[in-house]
Design an enzyme around this catalytic site. Structure first.
Site, PDB file in Angstrom:
ATOM      1  N   GLU A 365       7.040  -2.490   7.196  1.00  0.00           N
ATOM      2  CA  GLU A 365       7.954  -1.662   7.996  1.00  0.00           C
ATOM      3  C   GLU A 365       8.629  -0.600   7.122  1.00  0.00           C
ATOM      4  O   GLU A 365       9.820  -0.319   7.246  1.00  0.00           O
ATOM      5  CB  GLU A 365       8.962  -2.535   8.738  1.00  0.00           C
ATOM      6  CG  GLU A 365       8.188  -3.512   9.599  1.00  0.00           C
ATOM      7  CD  GLU A 365       8.945  -4.078  10.763  1.00  0.00           C
ATOM      8  OE1 GLU A 365       9.899  -3.432  11.225  1.00  0.00           O
ATOM      9  OE2 GLU A 365       8.538  -5.147  11.217  1.00  0.00           O
TER      10      GLU A 365
HETATM   11  C1  LIG Z   1       1.939  -9.191   5.564  1.00  0.00           C
HETATM   12  C2  LIG Z   1       1.922  -7.841   6.181  1.00  0.00           C
HETATM   13  C3  LIG Z   1       2.256  -7.692   7.515  1.00  0.00           C
HETATM   14  C4  LIG Z   1       2.224  -6.435   8.126  1.00  0.00           C
HETATM   15  N1  LIG Z   1       2.480  -6.320   9.454  1.00  0.00           N
HETATM   16  C5  LIG Z   1       2.245  -5.136  10.068  1.00  0.00           C
HETATM   17  C6  LIG Z   1       2.300  -5.018  11.479  1.00  0.00           C
HETATM   18  O1  LIG Z   1       2.606  -5.987  12.190  1.00  0.00           O
HETATM   19  N2  LIG Z   1       2.004  -3.834  12.057  1.00  0.00           N
HETATM   20  C7  LIG Z   1       1.671  -2.742  11.322  1.00  0.00           C
HETATM   21  O2  LIG Z   1       1.388  -1.702  11.896  1.00  0.00           O
HETATM   22  N3  LIG Z   1       1.631  -2.808   9.965  1.00  0.00           N
HETATM   23  C8  LIG Z   1       1.886  -3.974   9.333  1.00  0.00           C
HETATM   24  N4  LIG Z   1       1.799  -4.061   7.955  1.00  0.00           N
HETATM   25  C9  LIG Z   1       1.475  -2.874   7.192  1.00  0.00           C
HETATM   26  C10 LIG Z   1       2.626  -2.358   6.339  1.00  0.00           C
HETATM   27  O3  LIG Z   1       3.622  -1.805   7.140  1.00  0.00           O
HETATM   28  C11 LIG Z   1       2.062  -1.369   5.327  1.00  0.00           C
HETATM   29  O4  LIG Z   1       1.291  -2.118   4.390  1.00  0.00           O
HETATM   30  C12 LIG Z   1       3.112  -0.561   4.630  1.00  0.00           C
HETATM   31  O5  LIG Z   1       3.720   0.318   5.506  1.00  0.00           O
HETATM   32  C13 LIG Z   1       2.579   0.207   3.425  1.00  0.00           C
HETATM   33  O6  LIG Z   1       1.397   0.893   3.699  1.00  0.00           O
HETATM   34  P1  LIG Z   1       0.118   0.744   2.714  1.00  0.00           P
HETATM   35  O7  LIG Z   1      -0.115  -0.705   2.565  1.00  0.00           O
HETATM   36  O8  LIG Z   1      -0.969   1.545   3.256  1.00  0.00           O
HETATM   37  O9  LIG Z   1       0.621   1.312   1.355  1.00  0.00           O
HETATM   38  P2  LIG Z   1       0.600   2.848   0.894  1.00  0.00           P
HETATM   39  O10 LIG Z   1       1.207   3.676   1.930  1.00  0.00           O
HETATM   40  O11 LIG Z   1      -0.775   3.189   0.442  1.00  0.00           O
HETATM   41  O12 LIG Z   1       1.563   2.787  -0.357  1.00  0.00           O
HETATM   42  C14 LIG Z   1       1.159   2.488  -1.689  1.00  0.00           C
HETATM   43  C15 LIG Z   1       2.320   2.774  -2.622  1.00  0.00           C
HETATM   44  O13 LIG Z   1       2.614   4.173  -2.588  1.00  0.00           O
HETATM   45  C16 LIG Z   1       3.966   4.383  -2.282  1.00  0.00           C
HETATM   46  N5  LIG Z   1       4.121   5.608  -1.506  1.00  0.00           N
HETATM   47  C17 LIG Z   1       3.395   6.020  -0.447  1.00  0.00           C
HETATM   48  N6  LIG Z   1       3.829   7.198  -0.003  1.00  0.00           N
HETATM   49  C18 LIG Z   1       4.883   7.534  -0.785  1.00  0.00           C
HETATM   50  C19 LIG Z   1       5.745   8.662  -0.848  1.00  0.00           C
HETATM   51  N7  LIG Z   1       5.670   9.639   0.046  1.00  0.00           N
HETATM   52  N8  LIG Z   1       6.713   8.681  -1.783  1.00  0.00           N
HETATM   53  C20 LIG Z   1       6.818   7.676  -2.695  1.00  0.00           C
HETATM   54  N9  LIG Z   1       6.018   6.605  -2.685  1.00  0.00           N
HETATM   55  C21 LIG Z   1       5.051   6.537  -1.751  1.00  0.00           C
HETATM   56  C22 LIG Z   1       4.355   3.173  -1.471  1.00  0.00           C
HETATM   57  O14 LIG Z   1       5.749   2.989  -1.462  1.00  0.00           O
HETATM   58  C23 LIG Z   1       3.613   2.092  -2.202  1.00  0.00           C
HETATM   59  O15 LIG Z   1       4.339   1.681  -3.319  1.00  0.00           O
HETATM   60  C24 LIG Z   1       1.871  -5.296   7.354  1.00  0.00           C
HETATM   61  C25 LIG Z   1       1.559  -5.448   5.978  1.00  0.00           C
HETATM   62  C26 LIG Z   1       1.564  -6.704   5.416  1.00  0.00           C
HETATM   63  C27 LIG Z   1       1.166  -6.824   3.976  1.00  0.00           C
END
Ligand SMILES: Cc1cc2nc3c(=O)[nH]c(=O)nc-3n(C[C@H](O)[C@H](O)[C@H](O)COP(=O)(O)OP(=O)(O)OC[C@H]3O[C@@H](n4cnc5c(N)ncnc54)[C@H](O)[C@@H]3O)c2cc1C
Lengths: 381, 256
Positions: A365
């Site tokens: 989130e």
């Molecule tokens: C157990 C679990 C449950 C989840 N449940 C749901 C759910 O119910 N529904 C749903 O839709 N999603 C869900 N998610 C997804 C979750 O919300 C995302 O994993 C999260 O938003 C991060 O996206 P990403 O994994 O693609 O990471 P990325 O966006 O690829 O991020 C990788 C890194 O880059 C950093 N980063 C990215 N952009 C920026 C920026 N602009 N400035 C600085 N740093 C940045 C991030 O902070 C992070 O450290 C879930 C994830 C997990 C692991």
């Protein structure tokens, strides 16, 4: 200004705490070990206690209570089991709430009522392989054909997936439109042809909460299941996450509180060098810092929750509360493991599970970085 | 049919207690408060009777303003209305005075059945229920662990020393005091907590019920001396096991 919970909020806390301690806590370690989602316990029982629709009006099957009550419920569940806490948070904030906020009267009757009453479990599908922090990168498509939309694509990391009955799913309905435009939200029922589940994630923490892929292959969804107008899906998602952050902040708060209590209990018993280890200032100062941070997190979470119920703006406050509470949870659980010494590193004691559970609160989130982005953008606008 | 259940608000028993400055009671500041555990069994039983018969159920509580929160729990569990006997000094009253307040209120109300806990977790006198029954001229059955109502007769089970059970019958009106094992109190669900807010909560000043004079006076309250841990059972394994079973049966409800 009044910093007191109401009688109702106190009674709710007592009730949820008693339920959590007598029914949820005993199986928490085993469910974690076996990655077992026990729906009867972790969701159906919550429905019987009136917790699945806390903030929604009675006419939609809710309890008509406020967001502080919701925060308290998630906090108390998470204090003994982070997985049960997120089950409720994802169900209520991510699935039921957008239907309440953006749904038509028919959609609310058909979907919100069973969700709020706890007979249907909800989930929310936003994240995709190429759309994480950047929700505008959504590639799942929905193409209109007559009275139906045809969905194609994959959602990943979806909490409650597989077990959930109702899904709010974001898909691109206009390929030409700019990134954040052209996305729409849909309500999709489990069992709709063309809608299936992909792999179940093996996780570090919250292991008894299922996290799965949603797969859409020419999945036909009736037009009447579009949630909100066509093209406002990004707004639906952002509003949903504003509320969701209160849920995750409360989950983080509960995990931190659980770890703090475990650390106090342990350190006041443990003796080394012929003394209770709390006689060492190095230990008691750590407890003092942990308790202080937990209390600060609690005030921030309840403040954001208060604003949500008072219909004041709260996206800034909920982002701050989520950021602070999740980082507090990580720090406090790590310190709790430290204070338990070698015992804390084993699965004999709950603090290692709490530390694993805490980590996710800094990621989902909106990662901590994204919270800072949201807060910073508002400050410098 | 009219039912009354009497409850008391007590501190969470896991609190760290301090003796009050007057030396005859505990310090009441900084404590978390809840419903006396035995009263939860009383409320649950009363609500079950109400649900089975459609009876009207009043919950009564004596104490300061803060007891209203505990009364709301009873209302959320299913009581129809509350009567708060407002009394800032209730913790200084002896059991007879408390019983006299209950009797003064209940005297002309025609309750068919009155439920109380068998004792309070803080004072633990176990006298209030029986004394109220005496003042009201009602039969009282104490420490009940089973309850059945048929017409104007109740059949209750009492637990005696050593796990022996006795079955007792009484004709209504009557008073019963409830013991652990009688039932499993329900959780007050959130919707019921919200509804409790709208239920009637009547306030009566204790002074208006002219409480009797105290018969007992607490002279001093002290903490028990710290004792070394536990009892050691030694000897032949079979014999030790028999003794353990006997102790568990007599001193605890583990092997009820
Ligand atoms: C157990 C679990 C449950 C989840 N449940 C749901 C759910 O119910 N529904 C749903 O839709 N999603 C869900 N998610 C997804 C979750 O919300 C995302 O994993 C999260 O938003 C991060 O996206 P990403 O994994 O693609 O990471 P990325 O966006 O690829 O991020 C990788 C890194 O880059 C950093 N980063 C990215 N952009 C920026 C920026 N602009 N400035 C600085 N740093 C940045 C991030 O902070 C992070 O450290 C879930 C994830 C997990 C692991």
């Amino acid at each position: 200004m009044k910093f007191e919970l109401t009688e109702e909020q106190n009674l709710l806390r007592d009730m949820v705490r008693q339920f959590a301690e007598t029914e949820v806590a005993p199986s928490a370690a085993e469910r974690d070990e076996q990655e077992h989602f026990d729906r009867a316990l972790m969701f159906d029982r919550l429905g019987e206690l009136g917790l699945t629709g806390i903030v929604f009006p009675e006419e939609y099957g809710g309890a008509g209570a406020d967001y502080i009550s919701y925060a308290i419920a998630v906090e108390e569940l998470s204090r003994v089991c982070g997985s049960t806490g997120v089950t409720l948070s994802a169900h209520l904030s991510l699935c039921s709430n957008p239907i309440y906020l953006f749904g038509t009267e028919e959609q609310k009757k058909k979907y919100l009522v069973p969700l709020a009453e706890g007979t249907a479990l909800g989930a929310f599908g936003l994240t995709e392989p190429s759309a994480g922090s950047d929700a505008g990168g959504t590639r799942t498509t929905a193409v209109r054909q007559g009275d139906e939309w045809i969905l194609n694509g994959t959602k990943i990391f979806i909490t409650n997936a597989g077990d959930a009955d109702t899904y709010v799913v974001l898909a691109r309905t206009d390929k030409e439109a700019q990134k954040h435009h052209g996305i729409s939200a849909f309500i999709v029922e489990k069992g709709t042809p063309g809608f299936s589940f992909g792999k179940k994630e093996k996780k570090m923490g919250i292991r008894s909460s299922p996290t799965m892929e949603l797969v859409f292959e020419n999945c036909r969804v009736p037009h009447e299941n579009m949630l909100g107008e066509e093209g406002i899906g990004f707004k639906v998602a952002m509003k949903t996450l504003d509320g969701g952050r209160i849920g995750i902040a409360s989950q983080a708060l509960g995990i931190a509180q659980g770890a703090l209590e475990a650390a106090i209990n342990y350190t006041t018993q443990r003796e080394q060098f012929n003394k209770k280890i709390t006689a060492f200032q190095g230990v008691s100062f750590q407890l003092a810092d942990m308790a202080t941070q937990v209390q600060a997190a609690r005030l921030m979470v309840y403040n954001a929750a208060y604003r949500a119920s008072a219909h004041l703006s709260y996206s800034q406050e909920s982002a701050m509360a989520k950021l602070f509470a999740s980082e507090t949870a990580m720090r406090v659980t790590t310190q709790a493991v430290q204070l338990f010494g070698g015992y804390g590193y084993t699965r004999e004691f709950p603090v290692e599970r709490m530390m694993r559970d805490a980590k996710i609160t800094e990621i989902y989130e909106g990662t901590s970085e994204v919270q800072r982005l949201v807060i910073g953008a508002a400050l410098t606008r | 049919m009219k039912l009354l259940v009497c409850i008391k608000q007590v501190p969470d028993m896991e609190s760290k207690f301090k003796i009050d400055a007057d030396g005859v009671w505990y310090d009441r500041s900084d404590l978390a408060w809840r419903m006396n555990e035995y009263d939860e069994f009383a409320v649950e039983q009363a609500v079950q009777v109400k649900e089975a018969t459609g009876a009207d159920l009043t919950v009564l509580c004596i104490g300061p303003e803060q007891v209203k929160e505990t009364m709301k729990k009873a209302l959320a569990m299913g009581c129809d209305r509350g009567v708060h006997i407002a009394d800032d000094q209730s913790h200084r009253r002896d059991p007879y005075q408390i019983a006299s307040l209950i009797a003064a209120f209940a005297g002309d109300k025609g309750f068919d059945l009155i439920f109380t806990g068998m004792q309070s977790q803080d004072r633990g006198s176990g006298q209030v229920g029986v004394m109220a029954a005496e003042l009201l001229g009602l039969p009282a059955v104490t420490t009940i662990v089973g309850f059945a109502l048929a017409g104007d007769k109740i059949t209750v089970k009492r637990e005696l020393e050593g796990g022996v059970k006795a079955t007792v019958e009484a004709t209504l009106p009557a008073l019963v005091t409830c013991q652990l094992g009688l039932n499993t109190p329900r959780y007050p669900t959130l919707p019921n907590i919200m509804k409790a807010k709208k239920k009637e909560l009547l306030a009566v000043a204790a002074a208006d019920l002219s409480p009797a004079d105290a018969l007992l006076q607490t002279v001093k309250l002290t903490f028990p001396e710290k004792k070394g841990g536990g009892v050691f059972l030694e000897g032949d394994v079979g014999e030790v096991a028999d003794r353990l079973i006997r102790i568990l049966k007599e001193k605890t409800s583990v092997l009820a």
